[in-house]
Write a protein that holds these residues in place. Sequence first.
Motif, short mmCIF file in Angstrom:
data_model
loop_
_atom_site.label_atom_id
_atom_site.label_comp_id
_atom_site.label_asym_id
_atom_site.label_seq_id
_atom_site.Cartn_x
_atom_site.Cartn_y
_atom_site.Cartn_z
N GLY A 223 7.97 8.02 -15.79
CA GLY A 223 8.87 8.75 -15.53
C GLY A 223 8.93 10.26 -16.47
N ASP A 224 7.75 10.37 -17.15
CA ASP A 224 7.87 11.41 -18.14
C ASP A 224 7.58 12.86 -17.41
N ILE A 225 7.62 13.85 -17.85
CA ILE A 225 7.28 15.33 -17.14
C ILE A 225 6.13 15.28 -16.70
N ILE A 226 5.05 14.88 -17.58
CA ILE A 226 3.66 14.91 -16.98
C ILE A 226 2.97 13.29 -17.10
N ALA A 227 2.35 13.21 -15.96
CA ALA A 227 1.87 11.62 -15.97
C ALA A 227 0.55 11.76 -15.58
N GLY A 228 -0.39 10.85 -16.50
CA GLY A 228 -1.82 10.69 -16.34
C GLY A 228 -2.33 10.45 -15.11
N THR A 229 -1.60 9.75 -14.40
CA THR A 229 -1.98 9.45 -12.82
C THR A 229 -0.83 9.68 -11.96
N ASN A 230 -0.94 10.34 -10.76
CA ASN A 230 0.00 10.77 -10.15
C ASN A 230 -0.04 10.13 -8.58
N ILE A 231 0.73 10.64 -7.90
CA ILE A 231 1.02 10.00 -6.60
C ILE A 231 -0.39 10.21 -5.85
N VAL A 232 -1.00 11.46 -5.61
CA VAL A 232 -2.07 11.62 -5.12
C VAL A 232 -3.56 10.74 -5.63
N ASP A 233 -3.34 10.33 -6.79
CA ASP A 233 -4.47 9.62 -7.21
C ASP A 233 -4.26 8.01 -6.67
N GLY A 234 -2.98 7.71 -6.78
CA GLY A 234 -2.71 6.34 -5.96
C GLY A 234 -3.14 6.30 -4.76
N LEU A 235 -2.67 7.52 -3.84
CA LEU A 235 -3.19 7.40 -2.69
C LEU A 235 -4.67 7.44 -2.37
N GLU A 236 -5.53 8.04 -3.06
CA GLU A 236 -6.91 8.01 -2.93
C GLU A 236 -7.59 6.63 -3.15
N VAL A 237 -7.02 5.82 -4.24
CA VAL A 237 -7.53 4.55 -4.46
C VAL A 237 -7.14 3.65 -3.07
N PHE A 238 -5.75 3.76 -2.49
CA PHE A 238 -5.53 2.99 -1.64
C PHE A 238 -6.47 3.11 -0.29
N GLU A 239 -6.65 4.33 -0.12
CA GLU A 239 -7.74 4.76 1.24
C GLU A 239 -8.83 3.91 0.98
N GLN A 240 -9.43 4.17 -0.22
CA GLN A 240 -10.83 3.35 -0.44
C GLN A 240 -10.72 1.93 -0.55
N ASP A 241 -9.67 1.33 -1.01
CA ASP A 241 -9.49 -0.21 -1.11
C ASP A 241 -9.57 -0.95 0.09
N PRO A 242 -10.44 -1.84 0.34
CA PRO A 242 -10.57 -2.85 1.58
C PRO A 242 -9.28 -3.63 1.70
N GLU A 243 -8.75 -4.04 0.81
CA GLU A 243 -7.53 -5.05 0.49
C GLU A 243 -6.36 -4.24 0.91
N THR A 244 -6.20 -2.85 0.83
CA THR A 244 -5.00 -2.13 1.14
C THR A 244 -4.99 -1.82 2.76
N GLN A 245 -3.91 -2.18 3.18
CA GLN A 245 -3.72 -1.89 4.62
C GLN A 245 -2.65 -0.74 5.07
N ALA A 246 -1.81 -0.69 3.90
CA ALA A 246 -0.69 0.21 4.29
C ALA A 246 -0.26 0.66 2.74
N MET A 247 0.46 2.06 2.86
CA MET A 247 0.54 2.76 1.52
C MET A 247 2.32 2.85 1.52
N ILE A 248 2.88 2.71 0.07
CA ILE A 248 4.29 3.18 -0.16
C ILE A 248 4.31 4.14 -1.12
N ILE A 249 5.01 5.28 -1.15
CA ILE A 249 5.27 6.29 -2.10
C ILE A 249 6.66 6.19 -2.49
N ILE A 250 7.06 6.11 -3.88
CA ILE A 250 8.39 6.36 -4.15
C ILE A 250 8.33 7.61 -5.36
N GLY A 251 9.10 8.75 -4.69
CA GLY A 251 9.09 9.63 -5.64
C GLY A 251 10.64 9.92 -5.86
#
Length: 712
Positions: A223-251
């Motif tokens: 929850g800090d002003i700057i995050a070392g990993t952001n939402i797009v970073d997570g989505l990029e991992v989920f896209e490439q991950d064969p075990e992930t079939q769906a994605m959830i974003i919480i902003g």
Amino acid sequence: MAAPVRGGQAIRQSHAKLPRLSRHSRRHFSASPASRDYEDTVQNLRIGKHTRVIYQGFTGRVATGNAKDSIAYGTNIVGGVTPGKEGEHLGLPLLPDLKKAKEQLKPDATAVFVAAPQCGRAIEDAIEAEIPLIVAVAEHIPLHDIMRVTSILKTQSKSRLVGANAPGIIAPIGSCRIGFQPLPTFSPGHVGIVAKSGTLSYEAVASVTRAGLGQSLCIGMGGDIIAGTNIVDGLEVFEQDPETQAMIIIGEVGGRSEEDAAEWIKDYQKRSPNPKPIAALVGGIHAPAGRIMGHAGAWAARGEHSAAEKYKILEDAGATMVDHPEKFGGVMKTLLSQSGRDVSKITGNPADQKRGYHTTMRRGPVVRPDRPSPPSQRPHQSRNLHLRPEQAPDVLKPYLDDLKNITLSNEPAPSDAFYIGLTVDRSERQPCIRTSPSTDTSRFRETALRFPFDQRSPPPDSLIADSIAHISPPESTKQSLTSLIRALSTVYLEKEAVTLSTSISTNPSTGTIALHLPSLILQFDDSAYRSCSRHPDIHTLRDRTLEQPEEVEAEDSGIVFIRLPNPAANIGTLVNGAGLAMNTLDALRLQNGHATNFLDTGGKATSETVKKSFELILRDERVKVIFVNIFGGLTDGGMIAEGVLLAFKEVDMRGVPVVVRIRGTNEEVGQRVIAESGLELEAFDGFEEAARRVVEIAEGSKERGGEMGGIL
């Protein structure tokens, strides 16, 4: 030099490199190949069964308890580091520094359980040791410490940071936890979750688990002003991950991460023949404007979109939006079926599945989190210090006195004024100069540009020139504007500001410029003072007598309390976690209820904190019912229940009914304590049904309706 940023959308240069400067840190980090940068470390997030995890601050009480739970869960913890100590801890190797740990333990990831004053340095140590994944959980790390860290991260391609102020990352497939997530809530499965809010991510996890889907990977941004990993970073991992079939974003409110995610979603859906379903929630739809909502980063800067606007932006990009985290499970089942995926296989028993990959190795004194800080460093929930415009001379004059042709004006800015500021570019993870040729608020998103720079050095002259060129000032004033921006950047870096901005008017005939004090924003990082006792000259300017007494009193108890002004409001709220507290306001509004307050007990609430929270809430005569809404990660459900009982024992409850909903860590204990208390309490398991019941009581209805109420 980093590209300028317009409004909410970065104009990115994929391999832009910043100069490796060292105003604050003289240590040298290994050079990365020219073709690689920090963005290439995103795959380090793909943790699993074979990820070798160490702890920094290993022998601290909090780290020790966390490690025991994670080992029992199945995490491959191979040892840890405590400076000055060597031997064994929990039957695992204990080493005195990261260099030895790197050589002997060959870690893939480190859990940084180090207190805020030393955490920035501990993260730098991990980067220097080239640990592939660094997870920082500490709250109240000074902003400029994190900006220094992220400036270093941008010069290398070996280490990835999750956090700070984050619940961490967990892969239920592979049973790998690096953080403090409530383990019973998680189950192995195929939904990836990336979230700003820890408590809202737990809510989403619980919903997905109950739907039988389970989770593949859950990433807590923090929850800090700057995050070392952001939402797009997570989505990029989920896209490439064969075990992930769906994605959830919480902003949530604050920053542009959700808008960056929306751009990514649009691109992903164009390039993918069968894109994985994406659902999203944005907390803080009904958060009051201009307030910091618990998280250090939960506030919208000038020109940033509101939570409601982000909701629409994500929806327009193609995400399926939910208004309540308990709906994620059902929504995900529907989306998976509509996408042609076999839901029966996805909802099968994944307990035996193991992630087939893991993070690949690429070959100051620590304060224990359990040790109380000195009184001047004890954590507080006040996130930023806002000084009044009339205090500007106390702060700015020492930096402006030697500058010619610059004056401070008490007059409002004219209609043709310019905007100049120093602030944070959250997407670029850096400070930036921000300029606009107009101060018109209706057009500010379109007219304002950000010019990010490396925190470890003042902005270069070329960047200052570009920022000034954007506002097209009279030629005779350019030198004065250059001097002003240099001076403001010095204040910004030396005094650890969050935002310094003002409206500027110019006199072409004389070459003079005026800073208009009524428009001045002086925002400084509270954590720099609270955690590290830095800049007392700035922070002693705070006049607490001008603030709301209840909010100041709450702050002294480690609570974030904001009184909401709606005269028709009649529901008091007591919540742990800023994201859940914001969404509680939203959930009540969905049921046509109105809260009298926002209250976040913080992640380390105690029974006394809960008691104090009741006292603050009950001072408001509008309160007709209190909603206690807890989803515990660090917060223990049993302890919350004891706090509720303590309040009934020692606080004049005025006959106000209380609805309690406890989930997460030790939820069974908490629910049992409430059920066996003999008090006039209503206990619920579900978030939405509890909110519905609270509104019924507030409206004067005592009808229970259906099967609601009781321990479920």
